[in-house]
Enzyme design. Sequence first.
Site, PDB file in Angstrom:
ATOM      1  N   LEU D  58       0.831  -1.205   0.000  1.00  0.00           N
ATOM      2  CA  LEU D  58       0.000   0.000   0.000  1.00  0.00           C
ATOM      3  C   LEU D  58       0.868   1.259   0.000  1.00  0.00           C
ATOM      4  CD1 LEU D  58      -3.000   0.369   2.512  1.00  0.00           C
ATOM      5  CD2 LEU D  58      -2.266   2.028   0.809  1.00  0.00           C
ATOM      6  N   GLU D  60       1.576   4.512  -2.836  1.00  0.00           N
ATOM      7  CA  GLU D  60       1.381   5.031  -4.184  1.00  0.00           C
ATOM      8  C   GLU D  60       2.667   5.533  -4.828  1.00  0.00           C
ATOM      9  OE1 GLU D  60      -0.554   5.628  -1.606  1.00  0.00           O
ATOM     10  OE2 GLU D  60      -2.370   4.599  -2.240  1.00  0.00           O
ATOM     11  N   GLN D  82      -5.766   3.470  -6.744  1.00  0.00           N
ATOM     12  CA  GLN D  82      -7.117   2.997  -6.425  1.00  0.00           C
ATOM     13  C   GLN D  82      -8.206   4.070  -6.580  1.00  0.00           C
ATOM     14  OE1 GLN D  82      -7.946   0.894  -2.510  1.00  0.00           O
ATOM     15  NE2 GLN D  82      -7.510  -0.726  -3.960  1.00  0.00           N
ATOM     16  N   HIS D 129     -13.048  10.278  -2.562  1.00  0.00           N
ATOM     17  CA  HIS D 129     -13.372   9.312  -3.611  1.00  0.00           C
ATOM     18  C   HIS D 129     -14.203   9.956  -4.719  1.00  0.00           C
ATOM     19  CE1 HIS D 129     -12.170   6.730  -0.298  1.00  0.00           C
ATOM     20  NE2 HIS D 129     -12.160   5.690  -1.078  1.00  0.00           N
TER      21      HIS D 129
HETATM   22  C1  LIG Z   1      -3.202   6.625   0.600  1.00  0.00           C
HETATM   23  C2  LIG Z   1      -4.326   5.693   0.374  1.00  0.00           C
HETATM   24  N1  LIG Z   1      -4.209   4.756  -0.585  1.00  0.00           N
HETATM   25  C3  LIG Z   1      -5.222   3.908  -0.836  1.00  0.00           C
HETATM   26  C4  LIG Z   1      -6.374   3.967  -0.113  1.00  0.00           C
HETATM   27  C5  LIG Z   1      -7.518   2.992  -0.404  1.00  0.00           C
HETATM   28  N2  LIG Z   1      -7.647   2.064   0.729  1.00  0.00           N
HETATM   29  C6  LIG Z   1      -8.486   2.331   1.731  1.00  0.00           C
HETATM   30  S1  LIG Z   1      -8.278   1.270   2.986  1.00  0.00           S
HETATM   31  C7  LIG Z   1      -7.095   0.405   2.187  1.00  0.00           C
HETATM   32  C8  LIG Z   1      -6.437  -0.761   2.854  1.00  0.00           C
HETATM   33  C9  LIG Z   1      -5.974  -0.400   4.209  1.00  0.00           C
HETATM   34  O1  LIG Z   1      -5.385  -1.507   4.824  1.00  0.00           O
HETATM   35  P1  LIG Z   1      -4.845  -1.383   6.293  1.00  0.00           P
HETATM   36  O2  LIG Z   1      -3.893  -0.258   6.410  1.00  0.00           O
HETATM   37  O3  LIG Z   1      -4.354  -2.732   6.682  1.00  0.00           O
HETATM   38  O4  LIG Z   1      -6.114  -1.004   7.167  1.00  0.00           O
HETATM   39  P2  LIG Z   1      -7.481  -1.823   7.316  1.00  0.00           P
HETATM   40  O5  LIG Z   1      -8.350  -1.401   6.195  1.00  0.00           O
HETATM   41  O6  LIG Z   1      -7.152  -3.278   7.282  1.00  0.00           O
HETATM   42  O7  LIG Z   1      -8.026  -1.398   8.628  1.00  0.00           O
HETATM   43  C10 LIG Z   1      -6.843   0.963   0.948  1.00  0.00           C
HETATM   44  C11 LIG Z   1      -5.869   0.464  -0.024  1.00  0.00           C
HETATM   45  C12 LIG Z   1      -6.461   4.962   0.865  1.00  0.00           C
HETATM   46  N3  LIG Z   1      -7.560   5.123   1.615  1.00  0.00           N
HETATM   47  N4  LIG Z   1      -5.423   5.797   1.098  1.00  0.00           N
END
Ligand SMILES: Cc1ncc(C[n+]2csc(CCOP(=O)(O)OP(=O)(O)O)c2C)c(N)n1
Lengths: 368, 368, 326, 326
Positions: D58, D60, D82, D129
């Site tokens: 995760l 970018e 995303q 979004h």
């Molecule tokens: C900078 C950023 N990139 C992508 C996203 C899209 N997105 C939202 S939640 C998520 C996964 C998050 O995983 P994690 O940090 O493990 O937290 P969890 O959702 O499991 O609580 C992604 C890729 C985002 N919100 N922010």
Amino acid sequence: MPRKKITIPSKVESLSILNEKGQLDKTLEPDIPEELLLKLHRAMVLGRRFDERLLSLQRQGRIGTFAPITGQEASQLGAVAPLRDTDWMAPSFREMAAELWRGKAMESVILAYGGYNEGWPDEKEHNDLPVAIPVASQVLHALGIAWAMKYRQKDDVAMAFLGDGGTSEGDFHEGLNFAGVYQAPVIIICQNNQWAISVPRSKQTRSKTLAQKALAYDIPGIQVDGNDILAVYAASKEAIDRARAGEGATLIENVTYRMMMHTTADDPKRYRTDKEVNAWKKRDPIIRFQKYLIDKGILSDKKINTLEEDVKAEIQGAVDNAEAMMKKTIEPMDMFNHAYEELPPYTEQQRKEFEEELAEIGKEGNHA
Amino acid sequence: MPRKKITIPSKVESLSILNEKGQLDKTLEPDIPEELLLKLHRAMVLGRRFDERLLSLQRQGRIGTFAPITGQEASQLGAVAPLRDTDWMAPSFREMAAELWRGKAMESVILAYGGYNEGWPDEKEHNDLPVAIPVASQVLHALGIAWAMKYRQKDDVAMAFLGDGGTSEGDFHEGLNFAGVYQAPVIIICQNNQWAISVPRSKQTRSKTLAQKALAYDIPGIQVDGNDILAVYAASKEAIDRARAGEGATLIENVTYRMMMHTTADDPKRYRTDKEVNAWKKRDPIIRFQKYLIDKGILSDKKINTLEEDVKAEIQGAVDNAEAMMKKTIEPMDMFNHAYEELPPYTEQQRKEFEEELAEIGKEGNHA
Amino acid sequence: MPKVTMVQALNMALRQEMEKDDRVIILGEDVGLDGGVFRVTDGLVQEFGEDRSVDTPLAESGIVGMSIGMALYGLRPVCEIQFSGFSYHNFHQIENHAARLRWRSQGRFQVPMVLRTPYGGGVRALEHHSESRETFWSHIPGLKMVIPSGPRNARALLVSAIRDPDPVIFYEGKAIYRAFREEVPEEEETMPIGQSQRVKEGKDLTMISYGAMMRPTLQAAETLQEKDGIETDVIDLLTISPMDDTLFVESVQKTGRALVVHEAPRTLGPGAEIVSRLVEKAFYYLEAPVARVTGFDIIIPLFSRENAYLPNVHRILRAARKVMSS
Amino acid sequence: MPKVTMVQALNMALRQEMEKDDRVIILGEDVGLDGGVFRVTDGLVQEFGEDRSVDTPLAESGIVGMSIGMALYGLRPVCEIQFSGFSYHNFHQIENHAARLRWRSQGRFQVPMVLRTPYGGGVRALEHHSESRETFWSHIPGLKMVIPSGPRNARALLVSAIRDPDPVIFYEGKAIYRAFREEVPEEEETMPIGQSQRVKEGKDLTMISYGAMMRPTLQAAETLQEKDGIETDVIDLLTISPMDDTLFVESVQKTGRALVVHEAPRTLGPGAEIVSRLVEKAFYYLEAPVARVTGFDIIIPLFSRENAYLPNVHRILRAARKVMSS
Ligand SMILES: Cc1ncc(C[n+]2csc(CCOP(=O)(O)OP(=O)(O)O)c2C)c(N)n1
Ligand SMILES: Cc1ncc(C[n+]2csc(CCOP(=O)(O)OP(=O)(O)O)c2C)c(N)n1
Ligand SMILES: [Mg+2]
Ligand SMILES: [Mg+2]
């Protein structure tokens, strides 16, 4: 210095107090007053039931997308329980139970997920930041707040939450590095719930633990059984006390599990097995904690039933309130509020254009 | 898991082979052919003398700002020496000696620092990336290249350079994490020269070493005496061999010192003492290496003198060539080249406007 | 009144605000002992200590994210990003947070921070040290974008920016850091953010510019007066966003002709917005197409050719004469 | 020809290019098993394996920096961010590198990468979004910025973007991902990047839009025809940068009146550039001010009010009638 192993001052540890069956390691049992134990238990149940209710509201189209917290109640409530009101919390988007604990109204949660900016402001008397969706970005805000607390010679602390996925972001790294350099009173809670949407923990980073990332900044790191609220509480309290005493930041990895979908827009069947989910069901943080409380003699099945009824009614009340608020046509013009302290002239002109337009077609026409 | 220390699979080590007096730890001496040893020695001297010459050109206003490399010759040449031509290098802005080693012409260096884009392209037959000024950004490019090499089933590697300051950037973190996850054949050389402009290493991060940051990604990290070319060579070769064998990335911290100003626009007197600089003078990488080569019987004072003359002449030739190229009025219109593969129509229109304008006032008028 | 450079004037603004208000903290790479690479923060660490003038690790998102946190807590951080070419590293912190937290908290929080950063060409610098990308910031709702054009307004605007309750991006033209001096009063002086200024009055042609480009613009205005007898009305924008269109619209209602000058690339440079506002608010007064004298839609070349890229007096005159004759 | 949604059409473009060319690699968060959060990459990991459809950590900047490296080595990475609201995390990698490496290496290297990302409102999403920030990318020299408006042109443009030797930012309107279907031929189809398209011919009013806003624009055009007897000439921009001004300039030379529609905030939105090009190239044909029907200069509100923010048929009609009557 020929060829030598380098020894690193900071340590990384793991901690577990209640095992998966809810049995206690007495030597490690934290000293938590009964009242607080019961309050935490209630908050866990409330978090779980409210999550379930939100899911049904979402499935009925009464609110929009949201991120369920089921399974992570211990991981977040144990962390915030030792905080004071003057401390600050910087949540990500999956700390609903912690936010309620800190004073956010369920109504606000519903309004925000219902698409109303009105759900956003935290209560005036609380210091917590609004939900931060851009992953890991909030770590830096907590760091800045902690720096400012130190500058103001307060013994308050700031606590930031993020997920396992969040540890991959540059902002996580920059935040922890700054925290180390400034010895800022900030506690970083990483809720490692094993998944970042569809990406498993094992593909997120090669490191065996997330806690060990603390070594890069020479701050303490600890991996905690995140479904064991006693362990989470103990580790957080220790870190918070250290921070208050001027000893700087800590990274805490709470090993837990995202029992539900990532958000209601997600379908986890695409990428994970029921078997895995079921295995984690056995480690349910609420059941474990209840076992402990019952063994301790301060909880009973009967009390649990009463509590469940109570919580249900409380949630129903909040849903009713929130839906009433949503039904009252909330002024679309309000979207121009809070853009700046004072709306700039050209934006004001746009506001007027919109006002004329609304007058022409009627609020409902455009709003829907 | 009650309370336990976590053990981490990867190790962090330190390495030194030639001590500060140029004395050798025989058990660690790398097996480098004589010819290569002498070639490295020459490259170190050339790097140093060219650096000095660039400084005088800059002081005379004949080129613009540049970042001197003096003191870091071993740290960069030892690292690139084990590379093959089919490997790729992604430099920062302080790897001039390494770039010359890899085939860049001194003329290009002068042209680029003289403000001519013509100094930029690497020779067609080389794979090295142009200088990357945004700190740490190039780590990710090297990672992407390494990923692609693995995809193409080559046993080539990519090597990225950055400074101690660079380890604070998010891109460093993201690059190392990706490198660990994909087990990419990338070697990250951190030239820890103790300063990031005016910020000392100790204020850059709380971690005792930079090498230990590798633990966050479970890749090997090693801290090397960066003024000891044998140690740098040995550590890099090991890392390169591992990467070629499919065993993934390594972080190497070369402990060295920026003997000069950050760039010619900088005045280090504002923030560091002569005492510190003088202490490091004693660890000069060239002197140490010369002592080793003399002890080995393959170098002599006389040979050094001849070499110095030789290098001086080579530099003079390059300066003459480069200045001749700069003096030939280089077409200002060329600034429109290479913006895209094909210049878009509106930019083409702007190019024409500019052409008309130039015709009106004469090239010199506008160019100056 | 002492005559000072823009660097000195900015330093004065910082020093005076720091004296007055212990919420004002400066932070960034090399802002401490080094005094910033352009010396804008010179002497402040000696005067106010390391708690008020904070050297940071090398991480722009870190600097800006930290500033946001400080501002949320009630401080007034003034961070420096060493060159605007490295401010894209913190773009997400500004777009996703600084500009939104007031709104996201329905007014509960505010982010009164200033991000100072040198921009623009003309100082024979390395790559990434000469761009002009004010558009990026000026398109973000919730943010303010200020560009002074000389010592006196730089000082007054920086004071206003520090006191502003909303986040402000403050671009400092490297080319005018030391190019000339102006009298700047010791006593406090502020200037309203969001207001442009008429710096020369005339009836024939409206010239709109800002920042370092004000100098060639004013020089061209003089030549037009002397050689062509064209009287120009010259507007210094000062704030790029929220853009003040009142003065230049009013001016064009008088002159009927206009020309915009900026170093930023033409496509979607601030000139595009100026032309659009004129079309919206002064269309029926326009007697000729509005000219855009700007950087070209390419990356600014290394310094041997940067003067060919940057708008200069000659290029402005050429455009002005064309506007006057069409 | 099968009728498919834009999601399916994009998937088709990716699949066919991946089949044809083993340099094409897709990468990003959740692009593998999950098929991307909008399912654009659905099935590709099953068909091509984890080496061709790469789930990333995760991060970018990591994704984009890695793509740059892959492209430098000779691959053709198509990365997915995303949501465009998280693409500011990688802004520096695009501004400082992707858009410059051809130039910085005097043509020795090129960066033939595509950055795909969903943009825009209308799907009742969370904060970050729903934005439309094409201006950021369209102001960067060296970069291309493409926004398709439906399944067929989305597929053809994505194929062209993948084959383009320069980096392309490819915005996909969330609101039209599944809103309607079009026939899309199995056989290869490309469309030139940098060319706009006339989608309706008329003599009275030029309407210029792109992406998801083409639908309300075309609906408004129909109403204008039916109810007002106004014949509109409708231009779909398709590429925002480099902007093709030939068609809309030519159109206004015929109609004398124009209106631009986009979701992006008004100030420095693409409309500003369109108005400026019209002033530059069709000034003497303009009979009325060009109208900008756009998102307001505020952050798009949470979804209960997003329809109030977004341009809609009503708002376009209102503006069109005003242009026609002035
Ligand atoms: C900078 C950023 N990139 C992508 C996203 C899209 N997105 C939202 S939640 C998520 C996964 C998050 O995983 P994690 O940090 O493990 O937290 P969890 O959702 O499991 O609580 C992604 C890729 C985002 N919100 N922010
Ligand atoms: C992203 C970024 N931020 C700031 C700068 C300005 N800058 C150039 S070099 C430098 C210090 C670099 O220190 P270090 O990484 O230790 O490398 P060194 O210069 O010592 O070789 C800074 C702050 C930059 N080039 N890039
Ligand atoms: Mg997770
Ligand atoms: Mg350094």
